[in-house]
Write a protein that holds these residues in place. Structure first.
Motif, PDB file in Angstrom:
ATOM      1  N   GLU A 453       0.827  -1.204   0.000  1.00 43.80           N
ATOM      2  CA  GLU A 453       0.000   0.000   0.000  1.00 43.80           C
ATOM      3  C   GLU A 453       0.864   1.257   0.000  1.00 43.80           C
ATOM      4  OE1 GLU A 453      -2.435  -0.157   3.460  1.00 43.80           O
ATOM      5  OE2 GLU A 453      -3.139  -2.198   3.068  1.00 43.80           O
ATOM      6  N   GLU A 454       0.473   2.227  -0.804  1.00 47.46           N
ATOM      7  CA  GLU A 454       1.091   3.547  -0.763  1.00 47.46           C
ATOM      8  C   GLU A 454       0.016   4.575  -1.065  1.00 47.46           C
ATOM      9  OE1 GLU A 454       4.594   6.297  -2.831  1.00 47.46           O
ATOM     10  OE2 GLU A 454       3.952   4.422  -3.764  1.00 47.46           O
ATOM     11  N   HIS A 455      -0.043   5.625  -0.257  1.00 43.71           N
ATOM     12  CA  HIS A 455      -1.065   6.642  -0.469  1.00 43.71           C
ATOM     13  C   HIS A 455      -0.433   7.948  -0.907  1.00 43.71           C
ATOM     14  CE1 HIS A 455      -4.638   9.095  -0.077  1.00 43.71           C
ATOM     15  NE2 HIS A 455      -5.345   8.010   0.202  1.00 43.71           N
ATOM     16  N   GLY A 456      -0.871   8.446  -2.063  1.00 41.23           N
ATOM     17  CA  GLY A 456      -0.529   9.794  -2.498  1.00 41.23           C
ATOM     18  C   GLY A 456      -1.808  10.600  -2.380  1.00 41.23           C
ATOM     19  N   ALA A 457      -2.272  11.183  -3.484  1.00 46.16           N
ATOM     20  CA  ALA A 457      -3.617  11.751  -3.470  1.00 46.16           C
ATOM     21  C   ALA A 457      -4.650  10.629  -3.509  1.00 46.16           C
ATOM     22  CB  ALA A 457      -3.811  12.692  -4.655  1.00 46.16           C
ATOM     23  N   LEU A 458      -4.226   9.449  -3.981  1.00 44.94           N
ATOM     24  CA  LEU A 458      -5.062   8.252  -4.018  1.00 44.94           C
ATOM     25  C   LEU A 458      -4.277   7.093  -3.421  1.00 44.94           C
ATOM     26  CD1 LEU A 458      -6.407   8.543  -7.699  1.00 44.94           C
ATOM     27  CD2 LEU A 458      -7.674   9.114  -5.616  1.00 44.94           C
ATOM     28  N   LEU A 459      -4.995   6.011  -3.128  1.00 48.78           N
ATOM     29  CA  LEU A 459      -4.354   4.805  -2.628  1.00 48.78           C
ATOM     30  C   LEU A 459      -3.883   3.952  -3.796  1.00 48.78           C
ATOM     31  CD1 LEU A 459      -3.688   2.845  -0.267  1.00 48.78           C
ATOM     32  CD2 LEU A 459      -5.972   1.856  -0.614  1.00 48.78           C
ATOM     33  N   PHE A 460      -2.605   3.562  -3.769  1.00 51.16           N
ATOM     34  CA  PHE A 460      -2.055   2.658  -4.775  1.00 51.16           C
ATOM     35  C   PHE A 460      -1.833   1.291  -4.133  1.00 51.16           C
ATOM     36  CE2 PHE A 460       0.023   6.883  -5.530  1.00 51.16           C
ATOM     37  CZ  PHE A 460      -0.790   7.266  -6.579  1.00 51.16           C
ATOM     38  N   LEU A 461      -2.167   0.243  -4.861  1.00 52.86           N
ATOM     39  CA  LEU A 461      -1.928  -1.121  -4.420  1.00 52.86           C
ATOM     40  C   LEU A 461      -1.043  -1.819  -5.446  1.00 52.86           C
ATOM     41  CD1 LEU A 461      -5.563  -2.103  -3.308  1.00 52.86           C
ATOM     42  CD2 LEU A 461      -3.704  -1.295  -1.854  1.00 52.86           C
ATOM     43  N   GLU A 462      -0.009  -2.497  -4.976  1.00 50.34           N
ATOM     44  CA  GLU A 462       0.925  -3.178  -5.860  1.00 50.34           C
ATOM     45  C   GLU A 462       1.120  -4.619  -5.414  1.00 50.34           C
ATOM     46  OE1 GLU A 462       2.362  -2.144  -8.570  1.00 50.34           O
ATOM     47  OE2 GLU A 462       1.833  -0.018  -8.528  1.00 50.34           O
ATOM     48  N   GLY A 463       1.478  -5.485  -6.371  1.00 44.83           N
ATOM     49  CA  GLY A 463       1.876  -6.842  -6.027  1.00 44.83           C
ATOM     50  C   GLY A 463       0.823  -7.907  -6.216  1.00 44.83           C
ATOM     51  N   LEU A 464      -0.185  -7.650  -7.049  1.00 47.89           N
ATOM     52  CA  LEU A 464      -1.232  -8.650  -7.263  1.00 47.89           C
ATOM     53  C   LEU A 464      -0.754  -9.671  -8.308  1.00 47.89           C
ATOM     54  CD1 LEU A 464      -4.106  -9.609  -6.611  1.00 47.89           C
ATOM     55  CD2 LEU A 464      -4.934  -8.148  -8.462  1.00 47.89           C
ATOM     56  N   LYS A 465       0.065 -10.618  -7.864  1.00 41.68           N
ATOM     57  CA  LYS A 465       0.576 -11.673  -8.747  1.00 41.68           C
ATOM     58  C   LYS A 465      -0.358 -12.885  -8.666  1.00 41.68           C
ATOM     59  CE  LYS A 465       4.240  -9.371  -9.991  1.00 41.68           C
ATOM     60  NZ  LYS A 465       5.589  -9.843  -9.717  1.00 41.68           N
ATOM     61  N   VAL A 466      -0.853 -13.330  -9.821  1.00 38.52           N
ATOM     62  CA  VAL A 466      -1.887 -14.339  -9.860  1.00 38.52           C
ATOM     63  C   VAL A 466      -1.568 -15.395 -10.932  1.00 38.52           C
ATOM     64  CG1 VAL A 466      -4.354 -14.776 -10.270  1.00 38.52           C
ATOM     65  CG2 VAL A 466      -3.625 -12.653  -9.123  1.00 38.52           C
ATOM     66  N   HIS A 467      -1.755 -16.644 -10.595  1.00 36.92           N
ATOM     67  CA  HIS A 467      -1.690 -17.726 -11.581  1.00 36.92           C
ATOM     68  C   HIS A 467      -3.059 -17.815 -12.252  1.00 36.92           C
ATOM     69  CE1 HIS A 467       2.196 -19.448 -10.349  1.00 36.92           C
ATOM     70  NE2 HIS A 467       1.852 -19.097  -9.117  1.00 36.92           N
ATOM     71  N   MET A 468      -3.096 -17.712 -13.566  1.00 38.15           N
ATOM     72  CA  MET A 468      -4.364 -17.679 -14.311  1.00 38.15           C
ATOM     73  C   MET A 468      -4.346 -18.791 -15.374  1.00 38.15           C
ATOM     74  SD  MET A 468      -4.959 -13.555 -14.660  1.00 38.15           S
ATOM     75  CE  MET A 468      -6.641 -13.775 -15.250  1.00 38.15           C
ATOM     76  N   THR A 469      -5.337 -19.689 -15.290  1.00 40.44           N
ATOM     77  CA  THR A 469      -5.462 -20.776 -16.252  1.00 40.44           C
ATOM     78  C   THR A 469      -6.734 -20.568 -17.070  1.00 40.44           C
ATOM     79  OG1 THR A 469      -4.413 -22.285 -14.673  1.00 40.44           O
ATOM     80  CG2 THR A 469      -5.614 -23.273 -16.543  1.00 40.44           C
ATOM     81  N   PRO A 470      -6.618 -20.403 -18.402  1.00 39.67           N
ATOM     82  CA  PRO A 470      -7.811 -20.164 -19.225  1.00 39.67           C
ATOM     83  C   PRO A 470      -8.793 -21.321 -19.149  1.00 39.67           C
ATOM     84  CG  PRO A 470      -5.799 -19.670 -20.442  1.00 39.67           C
ATOM     85  CD  PRO A 470      -5.373 -20.358 -19.190  1.00 39.67           C
ATOM     86  N   LYS A 471     -10.065 -21.006 -19.095  1.00 40.61           N
ATOM     87  CA  LYS A 471     -11.133 -21.997 -19.146  1.00 40.61           C
ATOM     88  C   LYS A 471     -11.655 -22.091 -20.585  1.00 40.61           C
ATOM     89  CE  LYS A 471     -12.945 -20.951 -14.511  1.00 40.61           C
ATOM     90  NZ  LYS A 471     -14.144 -20.474 -13.774  1.00 40.61           N
ATOM     91  N   ASP A 472     -12.233 -23.221 -20.896  1.00 36.71           N
ATOM     92  CA  ASP A 472     -12.856 -23.413 -22.204  1.00 36.71           C
ATOM     93  C   ASP A 472     -14.299 -22.945 -22.103  1.00 36.71           C
ATOM     94  OD1 ASP A 472     -13.476 -24.068 -24.756  1.00 36.71           O
ATOM     95  OD2 ASP A 472     -13.615 -26.244 -24.377  1.00 36.71           O
TER      96      ASP A 472
END
Length: 473
Positions: A453-472
């Motif tokens: 988390e880092e707040h400037g004039a707005l809140l920034f969120l970093e680090g959303l690393k996700v494993h994503m497997t496509p569905k049929d």
């Protein structure tokens, strides 16, 4: 002669010290705000507020101050937790600025000019523009082979392209290229700068006057220069293209035909707000939604059951329509709950107390004092949300007896006449993207993921690393 000058110097230092002590004693014991608790340094200097804003965790700091000092906290000599002076930093010399305009009458007149273009009816009319970007995003994510994916970054590419599509009938091309060309960093620096400098308006005024001689030291000035020029170029390019466009620009041009005072410069400033604030706020909310869902598998499974059930009965398209998303009750509860816990604005939304003063929690506050509140604080008040206010529990939004109270205190977009005019754009994007990605991909968080988390004039969120497997699908 030397002794005389030395004596004068000591006298000046002594006088300055006496003035400082008298000022501190007045602020701590005799000021109308003296009885209101808060950190000592905050009572005698505005530097404290600017400091906690600059270090990037003001959303957490304000919550901690309330827990320590109570409902009303003094965070500057003349500031307690009507538009305040800090918003002058946002507005600069802009003649048209809903975010920075302090005069309530002018704000109301300006908002009335653009309100129709930003209404939910008008925004849903632009849903096909969002669909085109969403389909492209899904296809690009399906092509990625290296896992985990920085889903947060792709979400922001999507949000920025949607702003281009609905504002100018042309995405910026970031999803297609998978690259933002450095603009996100520039946005982050500007918002980070704005977050603290708006609490140091005297410093800002001095800097602006000296800027012709010393150059620009404040990234916050990009809002009214670089991003204004970017929006102006997009408007000009949009005007030069042939076609019957359905976008916000065309609606604002229609307003201009009957309201000539709403000139080209005003339209450019309005569209600058779209570009400057339109992606970070939405991407923060989307990052929070996916993070909280994937951190709580039982909530994820419940939402997937709702979506799959509707998909099997033909009640869910691909991409999901806004109307279909509105009918998914648990989806809506998840969105509200995630935005409650991670609202994009965590600093004070402040106002000037009018002449005659007012009473706040038993304390008389004279006119001219700045008062405000924070969505981050309001969203964690146990008297409103219950003893589990810090927990991610979407089910609370399905409890009908509390629904009215919760929506009354849902402050993610502000409230009253100052409610964020772009809230419908953000809600449309969120309502469509979340279920569409969930029905197209199996997801799980990468190991040991925690959002930064880092707040400037707005809140920034970093680090959303996700494993994503496509569905049929």
């Amino acid at each position: 002669m030397g002794l005389e000058r030395l004596s004068e110097t000591y006298a000046i230092i002594a006088l300055a010290a006496i003035v400082a002590v008298v000022y501190a004693v007045y602020q701590c014991f005799f000021s109308p705000l003296a009885r209101i608790p808060g950190p000592f340094i905050a009572k005698i200097s505005p530097i404290y507020h600017a400091y906690i804003a600059k270090r990037g965790h003001i959303h957490r700091d304000l919550s901690n101050l309330h827990r320590k000092h109570g409902k009303v906290v003094r965070i500057a000599p003349n500031v307690l937790f009507w538009k305040a002076e800090s918003y002058s930093v946002l507005q600069g010399t802009r003649p048209f600025d809903l975010a920075g305009q302090r005069n309530e009458k002018i704000h109301a007149e300006q908002r009335k000019l653009v309100a129709r273009a930003y209404s939910m009816d008008s925004i849903t009319y632009l849903e096909p523009q969002v669909n085109s970007v969403l389909v492209l995003l899904v296809n690009r994510l399906r092509e990625i082979r290296v896992q985990p994916i920085d889903l947060g970054y792709w979400i922001q590419l999507f949000a920025f392209d949607v702003i281009g599509a609905i504002s100018f009938s042309k995405p910026f091309g970031y999803v297609e290229s998978g690259d933002d060309a450095g603009i996100f960093l520039r946005l982050r620096k500007a918002l980070r700068s704005m977050g603290w400098v708006k609490h140091a308006p005297t410093f800002h005024r001095i800097h602006q006057r000296l800027m012709p001689y010393i150059g620009n030291w404040l990234a916050s000035n990009d809002r009214n220069s670089y991003f204004f020029e970017l929006a102006s170029r997009e408007i000009q390019a949009r005007t030069n293209r042939d076609g019957d466009f359905k976008d916000i620009a065309s609606q604002l041009f229609s307003v201009q035909k009957t309201k000539p005072e709403f000139n080209d410069t005003n339209i450019a400033f309005m569209m600058t707000s779209n570009v400057f604030a339109g992606s970070d706020t939405t991407s923060t909310s989307l990052r929070a939604i996916f993070y909280l869902l994937l951190k709580h598998p039982e909530k994820y499974d419940r939402l997937m059951n709702e979506l799959e059930s509707k998909r099997q009965t033909g009640e869910l398209s691909n991409p999901v329509t806004f109307k279909e998303a509105e009918a998914c009750t648990y989806l809506q509860a998840v969105i509200y709950e995630a935005m409650r816990l991670y609202p994009a604005t965590g600093d004070l939304l402040d106002r000037d107390v009018p002449e005659g003063g007012m009473t706040i929690d038993g304390h008389y506050v004279p006119g001219g004092v700045v008062v405000g509140t924070s969505s981050w604080v309001i969203h964690r008040v146990q008297e409103i949300w219950g003893p589990d206010a810090e927990e991610f529990r979407p089910e609370r939004w399905l409890e009908k007896e509390n629904e009215g109270t919760m929506k009354r205190f849902f402050f993610a977009f502000g409230g009253g006449s100052r409610t964020c005019i772009g809230r419908h754009i953000s809600w449309l994007e969120i309502s469509k993207l979340v279920p569409t990605l969930l029905i197209c991909f199996d997801m799980r968080l990468a190991d040991d993921v925690e959002l930064k988390e880092e707040h400037g004039a707005l809140l920034f969120l970093e680090g959303l690393k996700v494993h994503m497997t496509p569905k049929d699908v």
